[in-house]
Design a protein around this motif. Structure first.
Motif, PDB file in Angstrom:
ATOM      1  N   HIS A 290      40.579  26.403  48.472  1.00  0.00           N
ATOM      2  CA  HIS A 290      41.265  25.109  48.563  1.00  0.00           C
ATOM      3  C   HIS A 290      40.431  24.121  49.363  1.00  0.00           C
ATOM      4  N   ALA A 291      39.837  24.588  50.468  1.00  0.00           N
ATOM      5  CA  ALA A 291      39.064  23.668  51.315  1.00  0.00           C
ATOM      6  C   ALA A 291      38.057  24.448  52.144  1.00  0.00           C
ATOM      7  N   ARG A 300      42.452  22.486  62.718  1.00  0.00           N
ATOM      8  CA  ARG A 300      42.846  21.729  61.514  1.00  0.00           C
ATOM      9  C   ARG A 300      43.066  22.692  60.331  1.00  0.00           C
ATOM     10  N   ALA A 301      42.221  23.717  60.244  1.00  0.00           N
ATOM     11  CA  ALA A 301      42.351  24.703  59.169  1.00  0.00           C
ATOM     12  C   ALA A 301      43.683  25.461  59.300  1.00  0.00           C
ATOM     13  N   GLU A 303      46.398  24.372  60.752  1.00  0.00           N
ATOM     14  CA  GLU A 303      47.463  23.415  60.453  1.00  0.00           C
ATOM     15  C   GLU A 303      47.673  23.297  58.941  1.00  0.00           C
ATOM     16  N   LEU A 304      46.556  23.254  58.235  1.00  0.00           N
ATOM     17  CA  LEU A 304      46.580  23.120  56.779  1.00  0.00           C
ATOM     18  C   LEU A 304      47.262  24.338  56.148  1.00  0.00           C
ATOM     19  N   SER A 307      51.013  24.603  56.762  1.00  0.00           N
ATOM     20  CA  SER A 307      51.862  23.627  56.071  1.00  0.00           C
ATOM     21  C   SER A 307      52.571  24.242  54.873  1.00  0.00           C
ATOM     22  N   GLU A 309      51.571  24.272  51.960  1.00  0.00           N
ATOM     23  CA  GLU A 309      51.321  23.480  50.755  1.00  0.00           C
ATOM     24  C   GLU A 309      49.994  23.830  50.094  1.00  0.00           C
ATOM     25  N   VAL A 310      49.345  24.878  50.611  1.00  0.00           N
ATOM     26  CA  VAL A 310      48.003  25.214  50.148  1.00  0.00           C
ATOM     27  C   VAL A 310      48.060  26.261  49.033  1.00  0.00           C
ATOM     28  N   ILE A 314      41.336  28.831  52.557  1.00  0.00           N
ATOM     29  CA  ILE A 314      40.606  27.899  53.407  1.00  0.00           C
ATOM     30  C   ILE A 314      39.476  28.681  54.089  1.00  0.00           C
TER      31      ILE A 314
END
Lengths: 318, 318
Positions: A290-291, A300-301, A303-304, A307, A309-310, A314
């Motif tokens: 995804h990222a 930040r990873a 947090e992502l 969420s 929503e992934v 990551i």
């Protein structure tokens, strides 16, 4: 070396690159220079203090990585060899000490970054559905959280084994992703009762919810059905009606990968490379990132991923 | 024919010989003239209305018998052949219809009366400890109710497999019986906490208690340990801490023999004859009959078994 540490022990988001001691090699370990590390739910739990590393493991977060062997120690491996690694901890650093039994070759056609994030999910899914539950052609499997990192991988692996795949997810968008990956039966858990939809039909259930789903999971199982619990996002304690187990010969099992012995991890790694790596090589199982973020952005990873929503993994690059 | 029926449906002790319709043979079944029928806890439960026969099975009590084939039906068997039979019901009658897959030869050296009472316990213990749990040499097994019919048989079978055997029982006298049969670790559950005595040591637990013992059983299990529940004498509903399962990869399974399909029963019967009959023939497992009563005394036989003071089996002779 540099590694991500938690600068405020009361704040799971206080993850920053700091200077730490280099890892010390034990016999049977190699030192790996980390290229990339996958981000897993276990890492977030550890930052929250809920998933401590097993005794003797690195205190540094990170359950999988890829890289090159910087020091083969006493293993007889080659310096510079590219490897993917299953870790008890330590992936979020410049270097990590890895028992030789937890080294894997990169899957054919995979970059170091791709390989870093496929280890944990492949070993988790295969050790539970392949090795433990013995899922086989013609059986029906239910995968909760079909849109998540484990779910998307498990759907494809189960289809490759010839199983009928049912999934639950919380949105029609995620269910559509599951369908594209091959899922046969789609249940939106916000709108439908999966136990009602699947009553008595599931030979194997791969569950990440735990307490909240136990009763419904037992209803959804077929005779000789196996419930395999690998996560407890819906709590740990609940009532169980043992009377539901006997006539249909149901089993409830729980597993983790991280707490296994070195020997047991080496078994899982060997079997995963044997059975799953060919599925990655020929595309029966596709692995979606995804990222990709720099290691310094670990907070930040998390947090992502948190969420919810992934779809896909990551990865942190060193 | 004559068979034991319950003359007052509200009184589980109202068991008397009455005239009933002869069994009707289906394809694949033989008619057996019953010589003797073993008495099991399931029979008492059925008389109390708590263990109804599966759909299509005889309403007459009785889960095992021996006898001679009176009518081979379409099976190609020989009239007059002596057989031991695993039954879904019907043992407490003059004749019973038996699917061919549930016929067994008499164990070498066994009389019809001895053979009648060894079928259910042998199939129960083997299907759970041998086939399902895969108990093997060097493992530790805990058997609850070591002094009972299942317990005394299981102790010997587990020793024959090379396992270390722990037992619980409620009196020193029963524990002494267990010791004589080969049990290595003796726990008087009235005086000791078995979970404390056996914490983390049991690879397999054969449990007849259910809810009341669940928490303690989980504590007693070793990594990769299997709890196999075959009875619910201590209740069906209780709290489970699923968090206890994951790090040690524990499994909780329940089974019954009676509810299995014909195919599954035939598998159990085949495997039991293959693995357990030789143990009976050479005396590694000795089968002890506590009392032999005439079929008409079924009520008295149930009372005797229900007293909990019996070590060994009770047999009814037609």
């Amino acid at each position: 070396m540099k590694a991500i540490t938690q600068t405020d022990e009361n704040d799971p988001r206080s993850l920053a690159l700091t200077e730490v001691d280099d890892p010390q090699l034990k016999s049977g370990e190699v030192l790996v220079k980390v290229h990339a590390a996958g981000v897993n739910r276990g890492d977030i739990l550890q930052a929250h203090g809920n998933y401590p590393p097993p005794p003797g493991a690195s205190e540094i977060i990170g359950l999988e990585c890829s890289g090159t062997i910087a020091d083969p120690g006493d293993t007889g491996r080659e310096e510079g060899e590219e490897v993917a690694c299953l870790l008890a901890g330590g992936g979020y650093g410049e270097y990590v000490a890895v028992p030789e039994g937890q080294l894997m070759p990169l899957p054919e056609g995979y970059s170091l970054t791709e390989a870093a994030s496929v280890v944990e999910v492949a070993c988790t899914v295969w050790s539970n559905l392949g090795m433990l539950a013995g899922l086989r052609e013609g059986q029906t499997v239910l995968i909760h959280g079909g849109g998540g990192g484990i779910g998307t991988f498990a759907i494809q692996l189960c289809k490759a084994l010839g199983a009928t795949v049912a999934v639950t997810a919380g949105s029609d968008e995620k269910l559509e992703t599951c369908r594209e990956l091959g899922a046969d039966i789609l249940v939106n858990y916000k709108e439908q009762d999966f136990a009602q939809e699947l009553k008595g039909r599931c030979d194997v259930i791969l569950d990440i919810i735990g307490a909240k789903y136990l009763k419904q999971n037992l209803r959804a199982l077929n005779t000789d059905g196996q419930l395999v619990i690998i996560g407890l996002q819906g709590g740990v304690k609940t009532e169980i009606n043992l009377g539901a187990l006997l006539p249909r010969r149901l089993s409830v099992r729980g597993t983790t990968l991280r707490a296994r012995s070195l020997e047991s991890k080496a078994d899982v790694v060997r079997s995963t490379v044997e059975h799953v790596w060919p599925m990655l090589a020929d595309g029966r199982v596709r692995h979606h990132i995804h990222a990709t973020l720099p290691l310094a952005d670990a907070a930040r990873a998390h947090e992502l991923l948190d969420s919810g929503e992934v779809t896909g993994k990551i990865v942190l690059e060193a």
